[in-house]
Design an enzyme around this catalytic site. Structure first.
Site, PDB file in Angstrom:
ATOM      1  N   ASP A  73       0.861  -1.184   0.000  1.00  0.00           N
ATOM      2  CA  ASP A  73       0.000   0.000   0.000  1.00  0.00           C
ATOM      3  C   ASP A  73       0.899   1.236   0.000  1.00  0.00           C
ATOM      4  O   ASP A  73       2.126   1.123   0.018  1.00  0.00           O
ATOM      5  CB  ASP A  73      -0.969  -0.041   1.191  1.00  0.00           C
ATOM      6  CG  ASP A  73      -0.244   0.021   2.537  1.00  0.00           C
ATOM      7  OD1 ASP A  73       0.990   0.214   2.555  1.00  0.00           O
ATOM      8  OD2 ASP A  73      -0.913  -0.130   3.564  1.00  0.00           O
ATOM      9  N   ASP A 261      -8.096  -7.568   0.145  1.00  0.00           N
ATOM     10  CA  ASP A 261      -7.210  -7.764   1.291  1.00  0.00           C
ATOM     11  C   ASP A 261      -8.014  -7.374   2.519  1.00  0.00           C
ATOM     12  O   ASP A 261      -8.929  -6.546   2.439  1.00  0.00           O
ATOM     13  CB  ASP A 261      -5.977  -6.853   1.218  1.00  0.00           C
ATOM     14  CG  ASP A 261      -6.307  -5.425   1.609  1.00  0.00           C
ATOM     15  OD1 ASP A 261      -6.921  -4.712   0.797  1.00  0.00           O
ATOM     16  OD2 ASP A 261      -5.994  -5.026   2.748  1.00  0.00           O
ATOM     17  N   CYS A 299     -14.042 -28.548   7.282  1.00  0.00           N
ATOM     18  CA  CYS A 299     -12.856 -27.810   6.805  1.00  0.00           C
ATOM     19  C   CYS A 299     -11.675 -28.758   6.637  1.00  0.00           C
ATOM     20  O   CYS A 299     -11.453 -29.649   7.449  1.00  0.00           O
ATOM     21  CB  CYS A 299     -12.517 -26.698   7.798  1.00  0.00           C
ATOM     22  SG  CYS A 299     -11.018 -25.778   7.394  1.00  0.00           S
ATOM     23  N   CYS A 301      -8.420 -27.839   6.601  1.00  0.00           N
ATOM     24  CA  CYS A 301      -7.153 -27.221   7.017  1.00  0.00           C
ATOM     25  C   CYS A 301      -6.421 -28.094   8.032  1.00  0.00           C
ATOM     26  O   CYS A 301      -7.002 -28.982   8.649  1.00  0.00           O
ATOM     27  CB  CYS A 301      -7.388 -25.816   7.566  1.00  0.00           C
ATOM     28  SG  CYS A 301      -7.836 -25.750   9.315  1.00  0.00           S
ATOM     29  N   CYS A 304      -8.088 -28.038  11.565  1.00  0.00           N
ATOM     30  CA  CYS A 304      -9.330 -28.814  11.688  1.00  0.00           C
ATOM     31  C   CYS A 304      -9.087 -30.312  11.507  1.00  0.00           C
ATOM     32  O   CYS A 304      -9.836 -31.130  12.030  1.00  0.00           O
ATOM     33  CB  CYS A 304     -10.371 -28.315  10.690  1.00  0.00           C
ATOM     34  SG  CYS A 304     -11.005 -26.682  11.112  1.00  0.00           S
ATOM     35  N   HIS A 330      -6.336 -21.783  10.255  1.00  0.00           N
ATOM     36  CA  HIS A 330      -7.732 -22.086   9.896  1.00  0.00           C
ATOM     37  C   HIS A 330      -8.384 -20.914   9.171  1.00  0.00           C
ATOM     38  O   HIS A 330      -8.990 -21.099   8.110  1.00  0.00           O
ATOM     39  CB  HIS A 330      -8.579 -22.452  11.116  1.00  0.00           C
ATOM     40  CG  HIS A 330     -10.040 -22.443  10.774  1.00  0.00           C
ATOM     41  ND1 HIS A 330     -10.658 -23.491  10.114  1.00  0.00           N
ATOM     42  CD2 HIS A 330     -10.973 -21.467  10.907  1.00  0.00           C
ATOM     43  CE1 HIS A 330     -11.919 -23.159   9.875  1.00  0.00           C
ATOM     44  NE2 HIS A 330     -12.135 -21.939  10.345  1.00  0.00           N
TER      45      HIS A 330
HETATM   46 ZN    ZN Z   1     -10.084 -25.357   9.463  1.00  0.00          ZN
END
Ligand code: ZN
Length: 368
Positions: A73, A261, A299, A301, A304, A330
């Site tokens: 930025d 973002d 999920c 990830c 998880c 996560h």
């Molecule tokens: Zn997750």
């Protein structure tokens, strides 16, 4: 979107790496999560460790050890957030450092020079952000100043590109750096249209919509995005700055946005807020003390797949640093995976279906 550090598949979400690091996760974790591009904050990097030091180290990519794309930025947003510590002049934004109180003047030219030294793949122009709601007069003054600053910023970058010997103090560390103009105009549609026209007249590689998601209701944001985005060139990516509740991603992609973002996934993670497809789960809540389920059973990830809500709650309550890491993994996975699903649905022509399915389950109200 082609960058000197690889192709970014859009629409894309950019995790925020304020000081050259996305808080609480390593670059390795970001790569595993599929982050294609991260955002760095010029204000922070300029004050510490300094753009000259980073240029001497070979540029920001080399200094921080990140080989994928980076957007920086202009530093303006942080300065405008300093309230009493800053003064806006036609020349630029004068501010006192939050670190040592020293006085600085960030001009449109200086913002270009700093980002040239950082060597990000995408540099943003300095613009004036104002608080909303704003009067039409205040919005017009800021929009017009932003256009004047945009024109000075463009001239400066073209000079660095075409005749680097004329700016001997600036070491540009990324010859392929792109520069994006920023549309302002607060919540006033005809000012937004005028800003689009005048910023396109200056001529940038692509354009961003600034000054939204600063406290106005989401419907107002969506209307203004729907008004503004279609007026921007179709062949260049369109970036909506700082917006990023999960439902914003769907609604703004639907209105033509390609880049996002937001600090929300990373900041909320550090506060124990896990974002899921049904809404936000606050892991510190006592109801999770013995809950064997992962944060989101659907999920994929790392967090998880391996850990229970009970364990994550324990880590958070005990103040373990790993709590921030696992929660951030996560939340970023959720954002990046949502964008992957959106890209796939666009390719398959099923985006509208995905969007309505998302709205059927997602709620902004805290779940527990
Ligand atoms: Zn997750």
């Amino acid at each position: 979107m082609q960058t000197p550090h690889g192709v970014v598949h859009t629409p894309a979400f950019m995790p925020v790496g304020t000081q050259g690091a996305v808080k609480s996760v390593t670059h390795h974790e970001l790569e595993e999560l599929g982050a294609q591009i991260i955002l760095g904050n010029t204000y922070h990097l300029y004050l510490r460790p300094g753009d000259s030091l980073i240029a001497r180290a070979g540029g920001l990519h080399k200094f921080i050890g990140w080989s994928r794309a980076i957007l920086t930025d202009s530093g303006g947003y942080q300065i405008f957030s300093l309230a009493e510590r800053r003064r806006i002049l036609d020349e630029g934004a004068e501010f006192r450092s939050h670190l040592d109180g020293s006085l600085h003047l960030l001009t449109p030219e200086r913002a270009v020079d700093i980002q040239a030294q950082l060597g990000s793949d995408i540099a943003m122009v300095l613009d004036e952000c104002i608080a909303t709601p704003a009067t039409e007069e205040a919005a017009r003054i800021a929009m017009e100043r932003s256009v004047r600053w945009a024109s000075r910023a463009r001239a400066r970058l073209l000079r660095i590109r075409q005749d680097p010997s004329s700016v001997p103090d600036v070491v540009a560390t990324n010859a392929g750096q792109a520069q994006f103009g920023i549309i302002q105009g607060a919540t006033i549609p005809h000012l937004r249209s005028e800003s689009v026209q005048r910023t396109i007249d200056v001529g940038f590689d692509a354009y961003a919509i600034g000054g939204l998601s600063v406290g106005e209701p989401p419907e107002v944001t969506y209307d203004l995005v729907g008004h503004t985005a279609p007026q921007l060139p179709e062949e260049a990516p369109r970036y909506l700055m700082g917006s990023g509740m999960p439902d914003d991603l769907f609604e703004c992609v639907a209105r033509g946005i390609d880049l996002f973002d937001c600090v929300l996934p990373t900041r909320n993670a550090r506060n124990g807020q896990l974002i899921t497809r049904v809404g936000t789960l606050s892991i510190k809540n006592a109801r999770y003390a013995e809950d064997p389920l992962p944060p989101d059973p659907d999920c994929g990830c790392y967090t998880c797949r391996h850990f229970s809500r009970a364990y994550l709650r324990h880590l958070y309550i005990a103040g373990e640093m790993t709590a921030a890491t696992l929660n951030t993994v996560h939340n970023l996975y959720f954002y990046l995976d949502t964008m992957r699903a959106i890209r796939e649905a666009i390719m398959l022509g099923t985006f509208d279906k995905l969007r309505s399915e998302f709205h059927q389950t997602f709620s902004r109200r805290p779940q527990h």
